[in-house]
Design a protein around this motif. Structure first.
Motif, mmCIF file in Angstrom:
data_model
loop_
_atom_site.group_PDB
_atom_site.id
_atom_site.type_symbol
_atom_site.label_atom_id
_atom_site.label_comp_id
_atom_site.label_asym_id
_atom_site.label_seq_id
_atom_site.Cartn_x
_atom_site.Cartn_y
_atom_site.Cartn_z
ATOM 1 N N ASN A 91 0.823 -1.208 0.000
ATOM 2 C CA ASN A 91 0.000 0.000 0.000
ATOM 3 C C ASN A 91 0.856 1.256 0.000
ATOM 4 O O ASN A 91 0.563 2.227 -0.708
ATOM 5 C CB ASN A 91 -0.930 0.004 1.211
ATOM 6 N N THR A 132 -3.589 6.229 3.647
ATOM 7 C CA THR A 132 -2.790 5.028 3.402
ATOM 8 C C THR A 132 -1.591 4.970 4.336
ATOM 9 O O THR A 132 -1.224 3.899 4.833
ATOM 10 C CB THR A 132 -2.316 5.007 1.938
ATOM 11 N N CYS A 139 -6.532 -0.750 1.739
ATOM 12 C CA CYS A 139 -5.999 -0.901 0.380
ATOM 13 C C CYS A 139 -6.659 0.057 -0.609
ATOM 14 O O CYS A 139 -6.931 -0.294 -1.753
ATOM 15 C CB CYS A 139 -6.187 -2.345 -0.091
#
Length: 370
Positions: A91, A132, A139
């Motif tokens: 990620n 993130t 995700c």
């Protein structure tokens, strides 16, 4: 300052080339963003452990998994060897690559490298990237990349709809943007009715593919976040989710870009004065599509982040306009934006995203945990 940045960036590009410069700028901005909010390193909270399990077994082992339909990022992580909890690394890599890609793309949209730096900085220091970094088990980064490149390649139908299929397999809420996708595909086309007809066929084909894949997945694992999960509460109370998210939905909206929501406001005024109603409509449709998610979900910060292209497209209009007044205020606005606390909302929860230095100090002296 704008001219100074142009000169420095032009020299950097002349020395290393555009792509290496994009990598350097993107990596630098990403590292600063990791100081602005502390990076997460585990998948124990939220849905992270479900994504980690998918990164071990992308198509399941028979055990229930809430996010089983959102397998694209875990599958990529699995294929490159970053399995299980290492999906966090995947990620973060995707988020950093996105900043680099934005710089490269906006250099093609504007002759001034400082414009590209502005665009990549806005992505780096908004929830598009910060979510993130802070909640690294989620995700969503790949979804934002897919949405961006669907807009970038909106004139290439096969590539556009292939990306859409992939987007649905990463986070199904991308389907809420279908009206906007159809609009930007038809905008400026010499035969919009024909284009719309073909695209509706494409949407139907995508739906058939997704239905088949989901049916196969459901036979191999029990999926928690299926259609029934979202729609069942609405049978007795159509405003079930909205009642729980409405209290903080406005705050959730502001958390995505904070003061930088001024960019699409200024662009909207410019488009209105120039009578560019189609371009203005594209911005409004995207906001409406993103807002519609609040009818079946309540994580307002994440939901409103889906509208990030509103700001990115607004930047294009500013960069390509003959009025360059934005260069006098946009850099100071970005700097002031740093001083606004970075919050995050989900349903009734409001969390302040702590910086890396703040987190380290607390660990050393108060032991409050990461």
């Amino acid at each position: 300052m704008y001219d100074y940045l142009d000169i420095r960036l032009t020299r950097l590009e002349a020395r290393f080339g555009l792509k290496p410069t994009a990598v350097l700028i993107g990596l630098g901005l990403f590292l600063v963003a990791c100081i602005y909010v502390r990076p997460g390193y585990q998948t124990a909270t939220g849905l992270g452990h479900h994504y980690a399990e998918l990164a071990r077994h992308p198509f399941g082992t028979g055990a229930p998994n809430k996010v089983g339909f959102r397998f694209l990022t875990p599958l990529l992580s699995y294929l490159v060897g970053l399995r299980g909890g290492l999906v966090v690394v995947t990620n973060l890599i995707i988020a950093a690559l996105f900043i680099m890609a934005v710089y490269w793309c906006y250099r093609r949209l504007s002759p001034r490298p400082a414009d590209a730096l502005i665009a990549s900085s806005i992505i780096a220091f908004s929830l598009v990237t910060l979510t993130t970094i802070y909640y690294s088990g989620f995700c969503d980064a790949l979804t934002y990349v897919i949405i961006f490149f669907m807009w970038w390649w909106r004139r290439k139908p096969w590539l556009f709809w292939i990306l859409f299929v992939l987007g649905v397999f990463n986070r199904e809420s991308i389907v809420f943007l279908i009206p906007w996708f159809l609009f930007i595909r038809c905008e400026g086309h010499h035969s919009p009715v024909r284009r719309l007809s073909l695209d509706l066929v494409a949407v139907a084909m995508v739906g058939l593919i997704v239905w088949q894949v989901r049916a196969w997945q459901s036979s191999h694992m029990k999926i928690g976040f299926d259609a029934a999960y979202y729609l069942e509460p609405l049978r007795s109370d159509p405003l079930f989710y909205f009642r729980r998210s409405s209290l903080h939905s406005l705050l959730g909206f502001t958390t995505v870009f904070k003061l930088l929501w001024a960019v699409p406001v200024v662009a909207a005024v410019y488009l209105w004065r120039q009578k560019k109603t189609a371009d203005l409509a594209a911005l409004i449709i995207l906001l409406v599509c993103s807002a519609a998610q609040l009818l079946i979900a309540w994580d307002s910060s994440r939901l409103w982040t889906m509208a990030f292209m509103t700001v990115m497209i607004a930047l294009v209009h500013l960069f390509q306009s003959t009025d360059t007044k934005y260069r006098h205020w946009i850099l100071p606005l970005i700097l002031v934006n740093f001083l606004v606390p970075q919050d995050y909302t989900a349903a009734h929860i409001i969390e302040y995203m702590r910086s890396l230095p703040d987190t380290i100090v607390r660990l050393l002296f108060w032991d409050k945990g990461w």
